[in-house]
Scaffold this active site. Structure first.
Site, PDB file in Angstrom:
ATOM      1  N   ARG A 254       0.884  -1.344  -0.054  1.00 39.70           N
ATOM      2  CA  ARG A 254      -0.143   0.145  -0.015  1.00 39.70           C
ATOM      3  C   ARG A 254       0.929   1.362  -0.082  1.00 39.70           C
ATOM      4  O   ARG A 254       0.359   2.296   0.666  1.00 39.70           O
ATOM      5  CB  ARG A 254      -0.889   0.116   1.153  1.00 39.70           C
ATOM      6  CG  ARG A 254      -2.085  -0.889   1.086  1.00 39.70           C
ATOM      7  CD  ARG A 254      -3.413  -0.522   0.148  1.00 39.70           C
ATOM      8  NE  ARG A 254      -4.294  -1.509   0.006  1.00 39.70           N
ATOM      9  CZ  ARG A 254      -5.462  -1.610   0.805  1.00 39.70           C
ATOM     10  NH1 ARG A 254      -5.806  -0.502   1.685  1.00 39.70           N
ATOM     11  NH2 ARG A 254      -6.326  -2.346   0.563  1.00 39.70           N
TER      12      ARG A 254
ATOM     13  N   ARG B 174      -3.676   6.714   0.030  1.00 42.17           N
ATOM     14  CA  ARG B 174      -4.287   7.720   0.609  1.00 42.17           C
ATOM     15  C   ARG B 174      -2.946   8.344   1.641  1.00 42.17           C
ATOM     16  O   ARG B 174      -3.205   9.584   1.910  1.00 42.17           O
ATOM     17  CB  ARG B 174      -5.344   7.440   1.768  1.00 42.17           C
ATOM     18  CG  ARG B 174      -6.346   7.534   0.722  1.00 42.17           C
ATOM     19  CD  ARG B 174      -7.678   6.998   1.564  1.00 42.17           C
ATOM     20  NE  ARG B 174      -7.333   5.579   2.119  1.00 42.17           N
ATOM     21  CZ  ARG B 174      -8.460   4.861   2.364  1.00 42.17           C
ATOM     22  NH1 ARG B 174      -9.613   5.088   2.670  1.00 42.17           N
ATOM     23  NH2 ARG B 174      -8.227   3.481   2.687  1.00 42.17           N
TER      24      ARG B 174
ATOM     25  N   ARG C 141      -6.880  11.299  -7.839  1.00 43.60           N
ATOM     26  CA  ARG C 141      -7.994  10.324  -7.640  1.00 43.60           C
ATOM     27  C   ARG C 141      -9.235  11.201  -7.250  1.00 43.60           C
ATOM     28  O   ARG C 141     -10.344  10.643  -7.721  1.00 43.60           O
ATOM     29  CB  ARG C 141      -7.874   9.597  -6.279  1.00 43.60           C
ATOM     30  CG  ARG C 141      -7.138   8.342  -6.466  1.00 43.60           C
ATOM     31  CD  ARG C 141      -7.836   7.335  -7.062  1.00 43.60           C
ATOM     32  NE  ARG C 141      -9.157   7.147  -6.898  1.00 43.60           N
ATOM     33  CZ  ARG C 141      -9.852   6.875  -5.629  1.00 43.60           C
ATOM     34  NH1 ARG C 141      -9.064   6.075  -4.942  1.00 43.60           N
ATOM     35  NH2 ARG C 141     -11.069   6.827  -5.201  1.00 43.60           N
TER      36      ARG C 141
ATOM     37  N   ASP D 152      -6.476  -3.447  -7.532  1.00 41.77           N
ATOM     38  CA  ASP D 152      -7.164  -4.086  -6.427  1.00 41.77           C
ATOM     39  C   ASP D 152      -7.454  -5.417  -6.625  1.00 41.77           C
ATOM     40  O   ASP D 152      -7.453  -5.905  -7.718  1.00 41.77           O
ATOM     41  CB  ASP D 152      -8.468  -3.416  -5.964  1.00 41.77           C
ATOM     42  CG  ASP D 152      -9.029  -3.532  -4.494  1.00 41.77           C
ATOM     43  OD1 ASP D 152      -8.448  -3.189  -3.770  1.00 41.77           O
ATOM     44  OD2 ASP D 152      -9.996  -4.453  -4.465  1.00 41.77           O
TER      45      ASP D 152
ATOM     46  N   TYR E 179     -14.867 -12.519   1.134  1.00 40.66           N
ATOM     47  CA  TYR E 179     -15.574 -11.488   0.518  1.00 40.66           C
ATOM     48  C   TYR E 179     -16.638 -11.747  -0.256  1.00 40.66           C
ATOM     49  O   TYR E 179     -17.759 -11.128   0.227  1.00 40.66           O
ATOM     50  CB  TYR E 179     -14.692 -10.377  -0.447  1.00 40.66           C
ATOM     51  CG  TYR E 179     -13.825  -9.651   0.577  1.00 40.66           C
ATOM     52  CD1 TYR E 179     -14.255  -8.399   1.177  1.00 40.66           C
ATOM     53  CD2 TYR E 179     -12.534  -9.536   0.025  1.00 40.66           C
ATOM     54  CE1 TYR E 179     -13.294  -7.528   1.937  1.00 40.66           C
ATOM     55  CE2 TYR E 179     -11.326  -8.766   0.851  1.00 40.66           C
ATOM     56  CZ  TYR E 179     -12.085  -7.642   1.835  1.00 40.66           C
ATOM     57  OH  TYR E 179     -11.185  -6.812   2.429  1.00 40.66           O
TER      58      TYR E 179
HETATM   59  O1  CP3 Z   1      -0.108   0.470  -3.163  1.00 38.58           O
HETATM   60  C1  CP3 Z   1      -0.474  -0.690  -3.218  1.00 38.58           C
HETATM   61  O2  CP3 Z   1      -0.477  -1.691  -2.389  1.00 38.58           O
HETATM   62  C2  CP3 Z   1      -1.182  -1.374  -4.488  1.00 38.58           C
HETATM   63  C3  CP3 Z   1      -2.406  -1.217  -4.856  1.00 38.58           C
HETATM   64  C4  CP3 Z   1      -3.520  -2.295  -3.758  1.00 38.58           C
HETATM   65  C5  CP3 Z   1      -4.733  -1.721  -3.381  1.00 38.58           C
HETATM   66  N1  CP3 Z   1      -5.372  -2.945  -2.941  1.00 38.58           N
HETATM   67  C6  CP3 Z   1      -5.347  -0.340  -3.838  1.00 38.58           C
HETATM   68  C7  CP3 Z   1      -6.281   0.067  -2.834  1.00 38.58           C
HETATM   69  C8  CP3 Z   1      -3.108  -3.549  -3.233  1.00 38.58           C
HETATM   70  C9  CP3 Z   1      -2.044  -4.305  -3.580  1.00 38.58           C
HETATM   71  C10 CP3 Z   1      -4.514  -3.925  -2.745  1.00 38.58           C
HETATM   72  C11 CP3 Z   1      -4.880  -5.100  -2.042  1.00 38.58           C
HETATM   73  C12 CP3 Z   1      -5.931  -5.265  -1.456  1.00 38.58           C
HETATM   74  N2  CP3 Z   1      -7.246  -5.029  -1.744  1.00 38.58           N
HETATM   75  C13 CP3 Z   1      -5.918  -6.237  -0.384  1.00 38.58           C
HETATM   76  C14 CP3 Z   1      -4.825  -7.099   0.036  1.00 38.58           C
HETATM   77  C15 CP3 Z   1      -3.963  -6.375   0.929  1.00 38.58           C
HETATM   78  C16 CP3 Z   1      -4.285  -6.024   2.375  1.00 38.58           C
HETATM   79  O3  CP3 Z   1      -4.467  -4.805   2.550  1.00 38.58           O
HETATM   80  O4  CP3 Z   1      -4.397  -6.861   3.162  1.00 38.58           O
HETATM   81  C17 CP3 Z   1      -7.281  -6.435   0.115  1.00 38.58           C
HETATM   82  C18 CP3 Z   1      -7.852  -6.910   1.390  1.00 38.58           C
HETATM   83  C19 CP3 Z   1      -8.284  -5.316  -0.775  1.00 38.58           C
HETATM   84  C20 CP3 Z   1      -9.522  -5.056  -0.646  1.00 38.58           C
HETATM   85  C21 CP3 Z   1      -9.668  -3.557  -0.200  1.00 38.58           C
HETATM   86  N3  CP3 Z   1      -9.594  -2.660  -1.421  1.00 38.58           N
HETATM   87  C22 CP3 Z   1      -9.839  -3.122   0.967  1.00 38.58           C
HETATM   88  C23 CP3 Z   1     -10.086  -3.521   2.303  1.00 38.58           C
HETATM   89  C24 CP3 Z   1      -9.830  -1.580   0.434  1.00 38.58           C
HETATM   90  C25 CP3 Z   1      -9.857  -0.487   1.729  1.00 38.58           C
HETATM   91  C26 CP3 Z   1     -11.144   0.155   1.675  1.00 38.58           C
HETATM   92  C27 CP3 Z   1     -11.217   1.727   2.384  1.00 38.58           C
HETATM   93  O5  CP3 Z   1     -11.432   2.400   1.844  1.00 38.58           O
HETATM   94  O6  CP3 Z   1     -10.570   1.800   3.728  1.00 38.58           O
HETATM   95  C28 CP3 Z   1      -9.643  -1.259  -0.621  1.00 38.58           C
HETATM   96  C29 CP3 Z   1      -9.725   0.095  -1.442  1.00 38.58           C
HETATM   97  C30 CP3 Z   1      -8.410   0.190  -1.802  1.00 38.58           C
HETATM   98  N4  CP3 Z   1      -7.480  -0.528  -2.590  1.00 38.58           N
HETATM   99  C31 CP3 Z   1      -7.577   1.550  -1.768  1.00 38.58           C
HETATM  100  C32 CP3 Z   1      -6.339   1.493  -2.355  1.00 38.58           C
HETATM  101  C33 CP3 Z   1      -5.207   2.523  -2.525  1.00 38.58           C
HETATM  102  C34 CP3 Z   1      -8.226   2.617  -0.856  1.00 38.58           C
HETATM  103  C35 CP3 Z   1      -9.131   3.371  -1.915  1.00 38.58           C
HETATM  104  C36 CP3 Z   1      -9.110   4.856  -1.920  1.00 38.58           C
HETATM  105  O7  CP3 Z   1      -8.144   5.578  -1.918  1.00 38.58           O
HETATM  106  O8  CP3 Z   1     -10.169   5.541  -1.529  1.00 38.58           O
END
Ligand code: CP3
Length: 363
Positions: free
Chosen positions: A40, A44, A53, A89, A172
């Site tokens: 990550r 943000r 974004r 994602d 999920y």
């Molecule tokens: O920078 C990176 O690591 C690359 C991009 C990446 C994202 N998600 C972008 C993202 C990666 C590798 C993921 C994987 C992901 N997505 C996982 C596995 C990693 C982990 O954290 O255990 C999981 C479980 C998800 C599912 C998911 N997507 C969640 C739980 C969330 C958060 C929701 C929130 O708003 O709190 C997302 C959204 C997400 N994926 C964001 C990002 C940057 C946030 C979206 C935003 O910026 O509004």
């Protein structure tokens, strides 16, 4: 390592990334310095991310190749990390296949129809084979395009492709939304084993196709995120989930790229995770790396495992922790420095940059 099965212009095949510190460490070879990147790292915590974004939903951003490439590159430029992690994602392959899913801000993936019965699984979109020109192949084109654009700008810095592990995706899909203990999925695997098996077989194909698309388009390594596997007993993991993870990772095994397998809270699963088709293991912040290395008989390069909470600590405390991670990680046959789970959204980018500099100086 042979990269014969990769396209001739792939950065591993041409040699552009073949000796990058990340690739060397993941292959257990000597590297010029200890490589570091962060789960990550895009997102943000970066003001430049919030800016680009604006006005675009998470899933729309993932499917706009220019934007996905730009967001992937932002942390590489700012921090000088040793790898980019593809901005996407874990639900993107599901979305492009036609599954009704969205990412709710502050919540995570939310599905229109939770999967509970064989009829639900049968109603999932057909996935086809890589390169068959079918619906999934075509739908993954924005992903391939984003990877190509990113890799062209990364040069000798490798891009890591990724997918969600079949269990984490299924957790999920069965719940229909994020949950604390993944109880609905953990119940389904024992209450309706044939439904569970069919669902994991589908999610492992989706994950495998997503990984393969990223590697063929230019990614130099992959990581399978089994984020929620830590909620499983060893028995449930081995009997009900490891086969799916193995299938997903094996979808790129012939391409010769390093395959990292990461789960949070999973110190008890490191051995079976290694046996599930990984060439390197990601370790969360709860298990010290020297202990993790001993637990797997020193057979795997390791990645990890700075405690994300330490980014908020006074400089001296954080630095001592990073040096401790470096010392313990040196016991593994290869060590890639990372956080022991994702970057907190409120992490201070200047602190993160100092961690990178410290690792490069001392690692
Ligand atoms: O920078 C990176 O690591 C690359 C991009 C990446 C994202 N998600 C972008 C993202 C990666 C590798 C993921 C994987 C992901 N997505 C996982 C596995 C990693 C982990 O954290 O255990 C999981 C479980 C998800 C599912 C998911 N997507 C969640 C739980 C969330 C958060 C929701 C929130 O708003 O709190 C997302 C959204 C997400 N994926 C964001 C990002 C940057 C946030 C979206 C935003 O910026 O509004």
């Amino acid at each position: 390592m042979s990269f014969d099965a990769l396209p001739a212009d792939h950065p591993l095949a041409t040699g552009v990334t073949a000796d990058a510190p990340l690739v060397a460490a993941l292959e257990g070879r000597a590297a010029t310095h200890r490589p570091v990147w962060f789960m990550r790292q895009a997102g943000r915590s970066l003001p430049e991310y919030l800016k680009v974004r604006e006005g675009t939903t998470m899933l729309e951003s993932c499917l706009k190749p220019d934007l996905a490439a730009e967001i992937t590159l932002q942390p590489v430029r700012r921090y000088g990390v040793d790898a980019g992690i593809f901005f996407s994602d874990i639900v993107v392959p599901l979305k492009v296949a036609g599954v009704g899913v969205d990412i709710a801000p502050g919540v995570g993936p939310v599905f229109d129809h939770p999967i509970r019965t064989m009829a639900d699984v049968d109603a999932l979109p057909a996935l086809g084979e890589p390169g068959d020109g079918g619906a999934m192949d075509e739908a993954l084109e924005p992903v391939r395009e984003a990877v190509r654009l990113t890799v062209a700008q990364l040069g000798s810095t490798p891009l890591i492709g990724f997918a969600g592990a079949p269990f984490t995706l299924a957790a999920y899909m069965v719940q229909g939304r994020p949950s604390r203990d993944h109880m609905a999925a953990r119940e389904l695997m024992w209450s309706a084993p044939e439904v569970w098996e069919a669902l994991v077989s589908w999610t492992s194909r989706a994950a495998g196709l997503f990984l393969r698309a990223q590697v063929l388009a230019g990614a130099s390594a992959v990581q399978l995120f089994d984020s929620w596997a830590g909620s499983l007993s060893e028995k449930a993991y081995v009997e009900k989930c490891a086969g799916g993870s193995r299938a997903a990772l094996m979808a790129v095994a012939d391409l010769g790229v390093p395959r990292i397998h990461f789960a949070a809270n999973a110190g008890h699963l490191l051995d079976p995770m290694g046996a599930a088709g990984a060439t390197a293991l990601g370790v969360d912040y709860r298990t010290p790396l020297d202990e993790a290395s001993r637990a797997v008989g020193g057979r795997f390069p390791l990645q990890g495992n700075i405690d994300p909470a330490m980014l908020a600590a006074p400089t001296a405390t954080l630095e001592a922790h990073v040096l401790d991670v470096l010392r313990r990680g040196a016991e593994a046959p290869g060590h890639v420095v990372n956080l022991g789970h994702g970057m907190p959204p409120h992490a201070d980018p200047d602190v993160v940059k100092r961690v990178v500099e410290l690792v490069h100086e001392r690692g």
